[in-house]
Design a protein around this motif. Structure first.
Motif, PDB file in Angstrom:
ATOM      1  N   GLY A  99      72.908  57.603  30.638  1.00 38.23           N
ATOM      2  CA  GLY A  99      73.517  56.786  31.625  1.00 38.23           C
ATOM      3  C   GLY A  99      73.605  55.348  31.029  1.00 38.23           C
ATOM      4  O   GLY A  99      73.100  55.333  29.757  1.00 38.23           O
ATOM      5  N   GLU A 100      73.990  54.465  31.622  1.00 38.03           N
ATOM      6  CA  GLU A 100      74.452  54.180  32.897  1.00 38.03           C
ATOM      7  C   GLU A 100      75.674  55.125  33.271  1.00 38.03           C
ATOM      8  O   GLU A 100      76.907  54.942  32.405  1.00 38.03           O
ATOM      9  N   CYS A 101      75.885  55.785  34.137  1.00 38.52           N
ATOM     10  CA  CYS A 101      76.710  56.776  34.463  1.00 38.52           C
ATOM     11  C   CYS A 101      76.932  56.745  36.232  1.00 38.52           C
ATOM     12  O   CYS A 101      76.032  56.605  36.739  1.00 38.52           O
TER      13      CYS A 101
END
Ligand SMILES: [Zn+2]
Length: 278
Positions: A99-101
């Motif tokens: 992430g960041e996702c």
């Protein structure tokens, strides 16, 4: 910033590779360390940003870890080549989360369809690497939960960073098993006051804290800083606001959120040690 001298904090979301820190990154870290922030999870939000985050962690491995991911704003960039690059980054031991996702329908810099595909691909990456997830969701709760549920049986521990939603969304996230990250959004009198009523619903052991610097400078700092840039030294201030809203002491909140972060990101942190200055 007054805070109990023994309190230790972990900033689980700091975009330390951001160019706004290029001129004084070490001083930014030093100021935060002087305020009790002991460790930092450096957010990777693009392939290059994730490379930069990892490079920072490699330079100061006692206090920094990195994430590797592609923010929904950049989902359009996540082609096979970019995904392979994230795959390689995710294998690094200093990369402690994928992430960041996630999804962000607030601005739709990438189309919702592109965002959903990039999100699903990164969930698979985290599952394959057995790394936790660092998630982002804005104005997309239903699709976000639906994509998570498709992988529910296989998902690693996952934190929804910078939670800004409403009570029903929080309850659904908690019921699903997500950890929750709270930023200085809670200090925003225009759009964050509802969080003061909600943070008490997050059980100990599921709550972590973050600045999301250089973004989201807390709006209630007194005196107001000259710079609009947020820094991890403001994490104890955010923690104090969260603690008051939960009816906990700052020491107590620092202790349980820090323990949660250290466990979640699986890092044998050295406590009470002099942090790296590099
Ligand atoms: Zn985010």
């Amino acid at each position: 910033m007054s805070h109990p001298p023994s309190a230790e904090f972990v900033d689980i979301g700091i975009n330390l590779a951001h160019d706004s820190y290029d001129g004084d990154r070490e001083a930014v870290l030093r100021r935060a360390i002087d305020c009790g922030v002991r460790q930092f999870i450096v957010t990777g939000a693009s392939v290059q940003g994730s490379r930069d985050a990892l490079a920072l962690a490699q330079a100061a491995p006692r206090i920094l870890r990195a994430t590797a991911g592609c923010h929904p704003h950049q989902a359009i960039e996540l082609d096979a080549t970019a995904l392979a690059a994230l795959d390689a980054l995710a294998a690094d031991p200093l990369v402690v989360a994928v992430g960041e996702c996630g999804l962000d329908y607030h601005r739709n810099f990438s189309s919702p369809r592109e965002q959903r595909a990039a999100f699903a691909a990164q969930l698979e990456l985290a599952i394959r690497h057995r790394k936790p997830l660092f998630l982002h969701c804005r104005d997309a709760h239903a699709d976000f939960m639906a994509i998570l549920r498709e992988q529910a049986a296989a998902l690693p521990p996952a934190v929804l960073h910078c939670f800004t939603g409403v009570a029903a969304e929080l309850d659904e996230c908690l019921e699903f098993g997500l950890y929750i990250g709270i930023t200085g959004w809670i200090c925003d009198e225009r759009r964050g006051t509802h969080l003061k009523r909600l943070v008490g619903r997050i059980p100990r052991g599921r709550l972590m804290i973050e600045t999301d610097g250089p973004y989201l400078l807390p709006r209630d700092l007194q005196p107001k800083p000259v710079s609009r840039r947020n820094e991890p030294m403001y994490l104890p201030h955010i923690a104090a606001v969260i603690a008051a809203a939960r009816g906990e002491s700052l020491e107590d909140l620092a202790a349980h959120t820090t323990a949660t972060a250290r466990t979640f990101f699986s890092f044998a942190w050295e406590t009470n040690s002099e942090a790296d200055s590099t």
